[in-house]
Write a protein that holds these residues in place. Structure first.
Motif, PDB file in Angstrom:
ATOM      1  N   VAL A   1       0.847  -1.187   0.000  1.00 26.19           N
ATOM      2  CA  VAL A   1       0.000   0.000   0.000  1.00 26.19           C
ATOM      3  C   VAL A   1       0.884   1.239   0.000  1.00 26.19           C
ATOM      4  O   VAL A   1       1.820   1.344   0.780  1.00 26.19           O
ATOM      5  CB  VAL A   1      -0.927   0.006   1.232  1.00 26.19           C
ATOM      6  CG1 VAL A   1      -1.783   1.255   1.258  1.00 26.19           C
ATOM      7  CG2 VAL A   1      -1.788  -1.236   1.252  1.00 26.19           C
ATOM      8  N   GLU A   2       0.559   2.162  -0.879  1.00 28.78           N
ATOM      9  CA  GLU A   2       1.249   3.449  -0.936  1.00 28.78           C
ATOM     10  C   GLU A   2       0.322   4.488  -0.321  1.00 28.78           C
ATOM     11  O   GLU A   2      -0.766   4.741  -0.835  1.00 28.78           O
ATOM     12  CB  GLU A   2       1.552   3.822  -2.382  1.00 28.78           C
ATOM     13  CG  GLU A   2       2.116   5.218  -2.528  1.00 28.78           C
ATOM     14  CD  GLU A   2       2.155   5.681  -3.972  1.00 28.78           C
ATOM     15  OE1 GLU A   2       2.755   6.719  -4.215  1.00 28.78           O
ATOM     16  OE2 GLU A   2       1.574   5.012  -4.851  1.00 28.78           O
ATOM     17  N   TYR A   3       0.735   5.054   0.803  1.00 24.06           N
ATOM     18  CA  TYR A   3      -0.079   6.087   1.424  1.00 24.06           C
ATOM     19  C   TYR A   3       0.247   7.420   0.778  1.00 24.06           C
ATOM     20  O   TYR A   3       1.407   7.782   0.639  1.00 24.06           O
ATOM     21  CB  TYR A   3       0.171   6.148   2.924  1.00 24.06           C
ATOM     22  CG  TYR A   3      -0.360   4.926   3.633  1.00 24.06           C
ATOM     23  CD1 TYR A   3      -1.716   4.799   3.882  1.00 24.06           C
ATOM     24  CD2 TYR A   3       0.490   3.902   4.020  1.00 24.06           C
ATOM     25  CE1 TYR A   3      -2.213   3.668   4.506  1.00 24.06           C
ATOM     26  CE2 TYR A   3      -0.004   2.772   4.640  1.00 24.06           C
ATOM     27  CZ  TYR A   3      -1.356   2.662   4.890  1.00 24.06           C
ATOM     28  OH  TYR A   3      -1.849   1.555   5.498  1.00 24.06           O
TER      29      TYR A   3
ATOM     30  N   TYR B   1      -0.653  10.255   1.983  1.00 23.61           N
ATOM     31  CA  TYR B   1      -0.409  11.209   3.055  1.00 23.61           C
ATOM     32  C   TYR B   1      -0.168  10.418   4.339  1.00 23.61           C
ATOM     33  O   TYR B   1      -0.470   9.234   4.422  1.00 23.61           O
ATOM     34  CB  TYR B   1      -1.587  12.166   3.221  1.00 23.61           C
ATOM     35  CG  TYR B   1      -2.797  11.533   3.871  1.00 23.61           C
ATOM     36  CD1 TYR B   1      -3.052  11.730   5.214  1.00 23.61           C
ATOM     37  CD2 TYR B   1      -3.662  10.725   3.156  1.00 23.61           C
ATOM     38  CE1 TYR B   1      -4.139  11.138   5.825  1.00 23.61           C
ATOM     39  CE2 TYR B   1      -4.755  10.134   3.752  1.00 23.61           C
ATOM     40  CZ  TYR B   1      -4.995  10.350   5.085  1.00 23.61           C
ATOM     41  OH  TYR B   1      -6.058   9.760   5.688  1.00 23.61           O
ATOM     42  N   ASN B   2       0.382  11.071   5.317  1.00 22.87           N
ATOM     43  CA  ASN B   2       0.628  10.441   6.600  1.00 22.87           C
ATOM     44  C   ASN B   2      -0.517  10.805   7.540  1.00 22.87           C
ATOM     45  O   ASN B   2      -0.614  11.960   7.967  1.00 22.87           O
ATOM     46  CB  ASN B   2       1.967  10.920   7.164  1.00 22.87           C
ATOM     47  CG  ASN B   2       2.314  10.256   8.480  1.00 22.87           C
ATOM     48  OD1 ASN B   2       1.478   9.613   9.103  1.00 22.87           O
ATOM     49  ND2 ASN B   2       3.538  10.423   8.913  1.00 22.87           N
TER      50      ASN B   2
END
Length: 70
Positions: free
Chosen positions: A48-50, A52-53
């Motif tokens: 998974v590529e987020y 935003y944090n």
């Protein structure tokens, strides 16, 4: 503004056709779609590529509340 038409803007959900508009903006609709489909395969595998944090949003809310009460 350079945002990915699938990941960020999510044009695939619009009822109106927008492929021609995206092409006029200089973005290859077919390539963007192929890239998005590859991205979905990676997500299915757990990579998974987020974008935003979420911790930053939480910390910002905490800091805003602390500043408001001071």
């Amino acid at each position: 503004c350079g945002a990915d038409p699938f990941k960020i803007v999510q044009l695939q959900w619009h009822a109106s056709p927008c492929e021609d508009l995206v092409e006029k903006m200089g973005i290859s609709w077919d390539k963007a779609k192929a890239d998005f489909q590859e991205y979905l395969k990676q997500v299915e595998q757990g990579n998974v590529e987020y974008l935003y944090n979420p911790e930053l949003a939480t910390n910002q809310n905490i800091n805003m509340k602390a500043g408001a009460s001071a």
